[in-house]
Write an enzyme that holds these catalytic residues in place. Sequence first.
Site, PDB file in Angstrom:
ATOM      1  N   THR A 402       0.961  -1.486   0.432  1.00 56.31           N
ATOM      2  CA  THR A 402      -0.151  -0.178  -0.185  1.00 56.31           C
ATOM      3  C   THR A 402       0.989   1.545   0.388  1.00 56.31           C
ATOM      4  OG1 THR A 402      -1.399  -0.747   1.363  1.00 56.31           O
ATOM      5  CG2 THR A 402      -1.884   1.359   1.519  1.00 56.31           C
ATOM      6  N   ASN A 422      -2.940  -4.666  -1.710  1.00 61.94           N
ATOM      7  CA  ASN A 422      -3.107  -4.835  -0.711  1.00 61.94           C
ATOM      8  C   ASN A 422      -1.906  -5.756   0.402  1.00 61.94           C
ATOM      9  OD1 ASN A 422      -4.574  -5.887   1.690  1.00 61.94           O
ATOM     10  ND2 ASN A 422      -4.706  -8.164   0.875  1.00 61.94           N
ATOM     11  N   ASP A 444      -9.389  -8.995   2.143  1.00 64.05           N
ATOM     12  CA  ASP A 444      -9.588  -8.179   3.384  1.00 64.05           C
ATOM     13  C   ASP A 444     -11.423  -8.390   2.977  1.00 64.05           C
ATOM     14  OD1 ASP A 444      -8.063  -6.743   3.825  1.00 64.05           O
ATOM     15  OD2 ASP A 444      -8.343  -4.788   2.338  1.00 64.05           O
ATOM     16  N   SER A 473     -12.398  -1.714   4.015  1.00 65.00           N
ATOM     17  CA  SER A 473     -10.626  -1.042   3.796  1.00 65.00           C
ATOM     18  C   SER A 473     -10.582  -0.509   5.048  1.00 65.00           C
ATOM     19  CB  SER A 473     -10.229  -0.317   2.392  1.00 65.00           C
ATOM     20  OG  SER A 473      -9.360   0.318   2.475  1.00 65.00           O
ATOM     21  N   SER A 474      -9.290  -0.336   5.118  1.00 69.23           N
ATOM     22  CA  SER A 474      -8.670   0.877   6.513  1.00 69.23           C
ATOM     23  C   SER A 474      -8.387   2.145   5.440  1.00 69.23           C
ATOM     24  CB  SER A 474      -7.786  -0.187   7.182  1.00 69.23           C
ATOM     25  OG  SER A 474      -8.228  -0.879   7.803  1.00 69.23           O
ATOM     26  N   GLY A 495      -0.562   0.215   5.541  1.00 66.84           N
ATOM     27  CA  GLY A 495      -0.793   0.220   7.304  1.00 66.84           C
ATOM     28  C   GLY A 495      -1.866  -1.176   7.543  1.00 66.84           C
ATOM     29  N   GLY A 496      -2.855  -1.180   6.524  1.00 67.54           N
ATOM     30  CA  GLY A 496      -3.593  -2.402   7.192  1.00 67.54           C
ATOM     31  C   GLY A 496      -4.572  -1.462   7.886  1.00 67.54           C
TER      32      GLY A 496
HETATM   33  O1  DON Z   1      -7.438  -1.650   2.540  1.00 69.78           O
HETATM   34  C1  DON Z   1      -6.823  -1.847   3.128  1.00 69.78           C
HETATM   35  O2  DON Z   1      -7.194  -1.845   3.979  1.00 69.78           O
HETATM   36  C2  DON Z   1      -5.767  -2.989   3.109  1.00 69.78           C
HETATM   37  N1  DON Z   1      -6.088  -3.330   1.388  1.00 69.78           N
HETATM   38  C3  DON Z   1      -4.910  -2.121   2.824  1.00 69.78           C
HETATM   39  C4  DON Z   1      -3.351  -2.504   2.729  1.00 69.78           C
HETATM   40  C5  DON Z   1      -2.300  -2.340   3.688  1.00 69.78           C
HETATM   41  O3  DON Z   1      -2.085  -1.510   3.653  1.00 69.78           O
HETATM   42  C6  DON Z   1      -0.940  -3.392   4.031  1.00 69.78           C
HETATM   43  N2  DON Z   1       0.118  -2.301   4.527  1.00 69.78           N
HETATM   44  N3  DON Z   1       0.782  -2.149   4.850  1.00 69.78           N
END
Ligand code: DON
Length: 592
Positions: A402, A422, A444, A473-474, A495-496
């Site tokens: 991301t 992702n 997700d 999503s975040s 950062g998820g």
């Molecule tokens: O959309 C989302 O929340 C996740 N797919 C984001 C993944 C992410 O930020 C990976 N991180 N470092």
Amino acid sequence: MSWFRFLIQLCGLLLVTTCTTTTDSQSLLSRSFGPAQQGRRASDYHAESDRGMVVAAHPLASAAGAAMLSRGGNAIDAAVATSFVISVVRPQSTGLGGGGFMLYHDQARKRQRIFDFRERAPMKANATMFINDRGDYKNVFFNGQQVKDPAIVGHLSVAVPGLVKGLVEIHRELGKLKLNEVIAPAIDAASKGFPVYPSLAKEIKEREQWLQLYPGSRQIFFKDGKPLEAGQKLVQSDLAETLKLIAATGYRDFYEGETSKKIVSEIKKGGGVLDTTDLRSYRMIERVPVSSYYRGHRVVSMPPPSSGGVHIIEMLNMLEQKDLSKLHPRGATYLHYLAEVMRRAFADRAKEMGDPDFVDIPTHRLTSKAYAKNLAASIDPQKVTPSSTMGLSAPTGESPSTSHISVMDQWGNAVATTQTVNYSFGSCVVAVGTGVVLNDEMDDFTTKPGGSNAFGLVTGPKNDIAPGKTPLSSMSPTMILDKKGQVELVAGSPGGPRIINAVLQTITNVIDFKMSLLDAVHATRIHHQWMPDTLRYENNALDDDTKKRLTAIGHALTPIETVGDVQAISRDSSGMIHGVSDIRSDGKPATP
Ligand code: DON
């Protein structure tokens, strides 16, 4: 007062001011966040200008955006050029095979728009596609090798990519320059190549097992059978050709032409479900931003299907119940309150959030001041509220995938866009002949009832898989506006689940603790996500006394490497624009 006393007081004042504005970034610069920091100086992370700013997680990407601004392009031209380059230089993070969200501030119309070009579930996807009759994850094989987690790796994990359609459509409506002009730097970066940087090398090594399994990926990220190392050149000729087709046909070839055929033929090789109809019928969705006021500043952010904006507002509303400016930003009193606020918001995430086109999301309630007041009243200043008393969920690691881009142009227009494949290198599958890394965004969704995703997040039935649905999503592209309706802060992060808390802490550092943008972004962060019930903190974030006090009131503390990688812009009252790339990663701001 004597001159001597005056001088002593002045020195004291200067000392205090210098300490409060530099301590965090200094202590961070002396800390190691791994390969991203090698050979870099503090000044690499900050820039200022009154003509515009582009901040992204790779210097080639921000430079491409700044070049568009220099040429008379607007924030959209710059954001689109930067996005295409970041797709080339951060294949571990995002790319043409992924998706994202964009928040756009139109200064002339004093209006914000949200573009959702996130991946959607293919029409043949369903709620049980990843599990067998016993409710366990299915066994999936590729070339005789078992793909252990088919929702994270391989062809079945791929959702319909939206990035190309989104960027081209947004640019068509709002850009000033020609599409081929804004794509040119990405074509250049892909065809001429660029040196593999340390954190990219580390990631290729970490995903070696899967990248080498799929021929399209093996061809690009390996040399003589070995993962590319730092300093070696990464050339992506097929990706350059795909980008040229986008420059020539807009999104047509990618969704209906040769590229789409190659993507679908790749998917079929590994038993995936995405097909030509899914690509042809992909639609970007324009949504209404969520917004609120925090201590008089207008906050505008990403609505569902991201949980980000709703929870940032929910948490700010809880934080507003306390005068934080009287607290120390690293002290136990504030950090306990902050962690409790995070716990409550993430409990709501697990229960309430999903795609608003498929399920009812109580956005209005979750972002209301009255709701936050009640939630905040349940925080005991002397004791944690155990997460087990509150409901569903659970995230673990942070992957380097991301990427966020922040842009401001000379007219005051601004863009915040977060894009992703992702997990690191998405599904690890590159569609042969395209250079396109395909996402693993299906992870997700709730892929297994009661299970957790790559980030340890548990979501409920509202986030079950359904054909055409968007996974929760975040990602949280966010802006703060001043009383005149001008943008004063643009921010976002990867950062998820940590995205949400990284953006939140950047905002409170600026508004409550009056930090400079550099300090606000570089200051250490904490993270709580309800489940697992642990307060995570970055190295150095807590001193021994704070740890003792937090433990005494019931917090389980877990050290972690990083919380997010914020790319941010602020505009001060004199009109000066500041750009800051997070010290935690490889970014660099660029000016026209
Ligand atoms: O959309 C989302 O929340 C996740 N797919 C984001 C993944 C992410 O930020 C990976 N991180 N470092």
